[in-house]
Each structure stands twice: as structure tokens, then as C-alpha cells.
Write an enzyme that holds these catalytic residues in place. Structure first.
Site, PDB file in Angstrom:
ATOM      1  CD  GLU A 158      -2.776  -1.232   2.395  1.00  0.00           C
ATOM      2  OE1 GLU A 158      -3.990  -1.414   2.310  1.00  0.00           O
ATOM      3  OE2 GLU A 158      -2.180  -1.184   3.474  1.00  0.00           O
TER       4      GLU A 158
ATOM      5  CB  CYS B  71       2.643   7.317   3.451  1.00  0.00           C
ATOM      6  SG  CYS B  71       2.956   6.059   4.690  1.00  0.00           S
TER       7      CYS B  71
ATOM      8  CB  CYS C  71       4.154  -2.524  16.736  1.00  0.00           C
ATOM      9  SG  CYS C  71       5.898  -2.273  16.382  1.00  0.00           S
TER      10      CYS C  71
ATOM     11  N   GLY D 155       5.938  -2.127   6.839  1.00  0.00           N
ATOM     12  CA  GLY D 155       7.317  -2.616   6.957  1.00  0.00           C
ATOM     13  C   GLY D 155       8.219  -1.727   7.792  1.00  0.00           C
ATOM     14  CD  GLU D 156      12.081  -0.522  11.189  1.00  0.00           C
ATOM     15  OE1 GLU D 156      11.051  -0.157  11.757  1.00  0.00           O
ATOM     16  OE2 GLU D 156      13.065   0.240  11.020  1.00  0.00           O
TER      17      GLU D 156
ATOM     18  CB  SER E  50       8.762   6.184  10.587  1.00  0.00           C
ATOM     19  OG  SER E  50       8.217   5.867  11.848  1.00  0.00           O
TER      20      SER E  50
ATOM     21  CG  LEU F 221       9.816   5.909  23.165  1.00  0.00           C
ATOM     22  CD1 LEU F 221      11.125   5.145  23.037  1.00  0.00           C
ATOM     23  CD2 LEU F 221      10.033   7.180  23.985  1.00  0.00           C
TER      24      LEU F 221
ATOM     25  CG  ASN G 237      -5.197   6.244  12.865  1.00  0.00           C
ATOM     26  OD1 ASN G 237      -6.017   7.152  12.946  1.00  0.00           O
ATOM     27  ND2 ASN G 237      -3.951   6.453  12.492  1.00  0.00           N
TER      28      ASN G 237
HETATM   29  N1  SAH Z   1       8.042   0.359  11.023  1.00  0.00           N
HETATM   30  C1  SAH Z   1       8.106   1.766  11.077  1.00  0.00           C
HETATM   31  C2  SAH Z   1       7.235   2.482  10.038  1.00  0.00           C
HETATM   32  C3  SAH Z   1       5.810   2.045   9.903  1.00  0.00           C
HETATM   33  S1  SAH Z   1       4.649   2.612  11.099  1.00  0.00           S
HETATM   34  C4  SAH Z   1       7.808   2.255  12.479  1.00  0.00           C
HETATM   35  O1  SAH Z   1       7.420   1.444  13.316  1.00  0.00           O
HETATM   36  O2  SAH Z   1       8.007   3.424  12.762  1.00  0.00           O
HETATM   37  C5  SAH Z   1       4.533   4.342  10.919  1.00  0.00           C
HETATM   38  C6  SAH Z   1       4.043   5.049  12.188  1.00  0.00           C
HETATM   39  O3  SAH Z   1       2.678   4.738  12.495  1.00  0.00           O
HETATM   40  C7  SAH Z   1       4.833   4.645  13.413  1.00  0.00           C
HETATM   41  O4  SAH Z   1       5.092   5.719  14.260  1.00  0.00           O
HETATM   42  C8  SAH Z   1       3.895   3.679  14.082  1.00  0.00           C
HETATM   43  O5  SAH Z   1       4.208   3.461  15.393  1.00  0.00           O
HETATM   44  C9  SAH Z   1       2.582   4.386  13.854  1.00  0.00           C
HETATM   45  N2  SAH Z   1       1.423   3.541  14.089  1.00  0.00           N
HETATM   46  C10 SAH Z   1       1.383   2.196  14.057  1.00  0.00           C
HETATM   47  N3  SAH Z   1       0.141   1.771  14.340  1.00  0.00           N
HETATM   48  C11 SAH Z   1      -0.607   2.862  14.535  1.00  0.00           C
HETATM   49  C12 SAH Z   1      -1.986   3.073  14.822  1.00  0.00           C
HETATM   50  N4  SAH Z   1      -2.823   2.051  14.944  1.00  0.00           N
HETATM   51  N5  SAH Z   1      -2.417   4.338  14.957  1.00  0.00           N
HETATM   52  C13 SAH Z   1      -1.578   5.374  14.788  1.00  0.00           C
HETATM   53  N6  SAH Z   1      -0.288   5.244  14.483  1.00  0.00           N
HETATM   54  C14 SAH Z   1       0.199   3.997  14.370  1.00  0.00           C
END
Ligand code: SAH
Length: 354
Positions: A104, A117, A128, A171-172, A203, A227, A302
Site C-alpha cells: 500500500e 507514504c 507492534c 514494513g520496517e 520512521s 517510542l 487509529n
Molecule cells: N516500522 C516503522 C514504520 C511504519 S509505522 C515504524 O514502526 O516506525 C509508521 C508510524 O505509524 C509509526 O510511528 C507507528 O508506530 C505508527 N502507528 C502504528 N500503528 C498505529 C496506529 N494504529 N495508529 C496510529 N499510528 C500507528
């Protein structure tokens, strides 16, 4: 070297993705076939400035060369699967890769800038708890061509230049370091899309080996670190990556990034009701952020139906922001868009939204 996954074999002819080559590599690749170097620059121009969809549109190249390109290289690593338009005008593109996987890309239009994005992997390894992408099993890294094509695709759809890029899709990014940096170098280059590193944000979930590597390269990228918790206990629960790379080591890696690059690190913090939004969390967060001379981006959570977490109410977010400001911490609240089409942060799953 061309990543293996993008080289397809049709009737024993090897077809490579042309966007997997940077300019130097393309010069060498074409030279190998007896084509002069300047032709590679012309091809680059057609690919990134003109965004042609076919080699036959490259009308300043000799016909023989076009035929050779046509027979040996592919111009499209991704194709559209579906497109969703949000009430707030952000757009989610579900894109299909050659191996059938889907990723996406999200376009966030604004009057003064166009932000895209980008995804960097199919699925994600880090699981996570607040993130829908973590629910999808890791499949593979994206190639430079697949990353670049997301940008070009969104730019074509936007009808105007993309001004800002955030690597916040599926992804990371720092776990796919080589392909992400290769794509970024093409994006920065004057022969390519020519978007400055300062307009690009990576990120990370806190993948320390990647943070260390990115501190060593000379690119002026923005680094954002997810974080989301100020104690190892809570962060272990929300982000299992913390068990390998705990907060103290992560802070040290961010301090090193700041020292080496002089770029201010952004700490991303998704506010979760009753989990990480108390005054003590704000106090600890202030301590961490001040230690690395960073800033905070508070993110409205979200919700995703399969996740048992709740967002902090808007007024409580404002209060949390005030607590940080009281401690002299620079802080903003992210303007989260596209949630009605499952295009907002943490909602990308590589399948159709509603
Ligand atoms: N893997 C990377 C990039 C993808 S996530 C990372 O973890 O940063 C991009 C951003 O969206 C990150 O800050 C992540 O923590 C945040 N994010 C993930 N799930 C979310 C959610 N349900 N609502 C809002 N932000 C979220």
C-alpha cells in the site's frame, strides 16, 4: 547488483527491472551491451522526469536500442490493484507486485505540499501491538524499483510533483536498509525525481543496527522513532522489538544519530487510553526527549478492529501535549488522515480497506 527477486525469466531470457539500476549501474549495464554512457542518462530522464510507461516513448533513442531495452528490461514493477479516496482527500493505492504480493502507498495532498507514504516490506517482522501491518506475516523486502515505483505512481496520480516522502507505510525501512537507501539516492539525484533528503523521513520501530548505519551515511534524512512507551515493561508489551533493543540503548542510538548528523530526531508517540497517557508518562517522555535533544510527535491512535487498544480522547491529548510543553519539550500532534479508507498510520495491511 540487481536484487534476485526482480529478475524474472521468460523463455530463458532474463528480464530485469530497469529501476533497480542507479545511474552508474545503468551506464555499466548498457556499456556491457555496447551502448554509450550518455544513453543511460537519457533513459533516466525518461524514467524519472517524464515518467514514461513504455520504452517506445523514449523517442530520442535509436530504434535498435529501444528494442533491446524492451526485450531485456521491465518498466513496471508494480500495477494497480485498487484505489481508495478518503473523505479528507487522501488516497490509498493498493499495488500489486509481480509475485502477486500486494503493498500500500498513501498520497496525502495538501494545498502547499504533496506527501507520499511509502511501504518498504511486504508484511512486517516486528508485530507492534498497535499496528495492523504487524498482523501480516513478513514476506519479503521490497526492491529499490518497487519503492521508486510507489513514488512515481503517486506522483502521476497527484498530477504534480511530490514534495515530501515519509517511509511510514508497511514494513520496517531500516531493516531493508540497502534497497531503501538505494531508492533514496535515486530520489535525491538531479537526474531522478530530485527530492531533497531533508524532505524525506524514515520512521523506525527502533531497529538500532539500522539507526547506527544511517548515522554513518552523509544523507540529511529526518529520523522518526516510534517510542510509544517510556518504560521497558510497557514497551516490551506494545513493541516486542524492545526486548532486543531496549529504551536505554535506543536513546543512545538516537543521541549518536543527532551527534553525527545534527538532525533533530522526532519521537513518535501514539497515545493509548489508560496505557501511556498519564502525567508520569509525560514526565518520563520529557526526560527521554530532552536527553536526545529531540522533539515529540503525538499520534492519535487509529483503531483497527482486531486490536484491543483505545485512543486517548482529544482533550486528553491536548493535556498530554501541555504537560510536555510545560517541560520545555517541542511537541506537535500529527494530523492523521485517511482513517475512513484504512490508509492512516498503522492501518496498512496490504489488502482492500472499506
Ligand atoms: N516500522 C516503522 C514504520 C511504519 S509505522 C515504524 O514502526 O516506525 C509508521 C508510524 O505509524 C509509526 O510511528 C507507528 O508506530 C505508527 N502507528 C502504528 N500503528 C498505529 C496506529 N494504529 N495508529 C496510529 N499510528 C500507528
Amino acid at each position: 547488483m540487481v536484487p534476485k527477486s526482480t529478475t524474472l525469466c521468460y523463455n530463458s531470457i532474463m528480464i530485469s527491472e530497469i529501476k533497480d539500476f542507479n545511474l552508474e549501474e545503468l551506464k555499466k549495464e548498457l556499456a556491457r551491451r555496447g551502448i554509450p554512457e550518455f544513453r543511460a542518462s537519457q533513459v533516466f530522464h525518461w524514467l524519472y522526469k517524464q515518467q514514461v510507461a513504455s520504452f517506445w516513448e523514449m523517442n530520442n533513442l535509436p530504434r535498435d536500442m529501444i528494442k533491446l531495452l524492451e526485450e531485456n528490461y521491465s518498466l513496471s514493477a508494480v500495477t494497480t490493484a485498487q484505489e481508495f479516496i478518503s473523505k479528507d482527500d487522501s488516497r490509498k493505492y493498493l499495488l500489486k507486485l509481480k509475485d502477486g504480493n500486494q503493498i500500500e502507498t498513501v498520497l496525502i495532498p495538501n494545498p502547499d505540499r504533496q506527501t507520499v507514504c511509502l511501504s518498504t516490506q511486504v508484511g512486517c517482522k516486528f508485530c507492534c501491538r498497535m499496528c495492523a501491518s504487524g498482523l501480516k506475516k513478513f514476506v519479503r523486502n521490497l526492491t529499490a524499483a518497487e519503492i521508486l515505483e510507489q513514488l512515481l505512481y503517486a506522483q502521476k496520480k497527484a498530477g504534480s510533483r511530490i514534495t515530501n516522502i515519509v517511509f511510514m507505510g508497511m514494513g520496517e525501512p531500516l531493516e531493508n536498509f540497502d534497497q531503501v537507501i538505494k531508492a533514496i539516492r535515486v530520489i535525491n539525484s538531479s537526474e531522478g525525481p530530485e527530492i531533497a533528503a531533508r524532505k524525506i523521513t524514515i520512521s523506525t520501530a527502533g531497529f538500532i543496527p539500522g539507526i547506527k548505519k544511517i548515522a554513518e551515511i552523509e544523507l540529511q534524512l529526518n529520523l522518526s522513532v516510534s517510542l510509544h512507551a517510556t518504560t521497558d515493561e510497557l514497551r516490551n508489551e506494545l513493541m516486542p522489538i524492545n526486548k532486543t533493543y531496549p529504551i536505554r540503548d535506543l536513546v543512545a542510538a538516537c543521541q549518536n544519530y543527532f551527534q553525527k548528523t545534527k538532525r533533530i530526531v522526532t519521537i513518535e508517540y501514539v497515545l493509548l487510553k489508560g496505557k501511556n497517557d498519564a502525567v508520569d508518562d509525560a514526565r518520563r517522555l520529557a526526560g527521554i526527549v530532552k536527553a536526545l535533544k529531540g522533539k515529540v510527535n503525538l499520534i492519535p491512535f487509529n483503531p483497527y478492529t482486531e486490536l484491543k487498544l483505545e485512543p486517548t480522547a482529544r482533550e486528553d491529548m491536548e493535556r498530554f501535549k501541555y504537560w510536555l510543553e510545560r517541560d520545555q519539550v517541542p511537541v506537535t500532534i500529527r494530523d492523521s488522515r485517511g482513517s475512513d479508507i484504512m490508509a492512516a498510520c498503522g492501518q496498512l495491511l496490504g489488502k482492500a480497506g472499506q
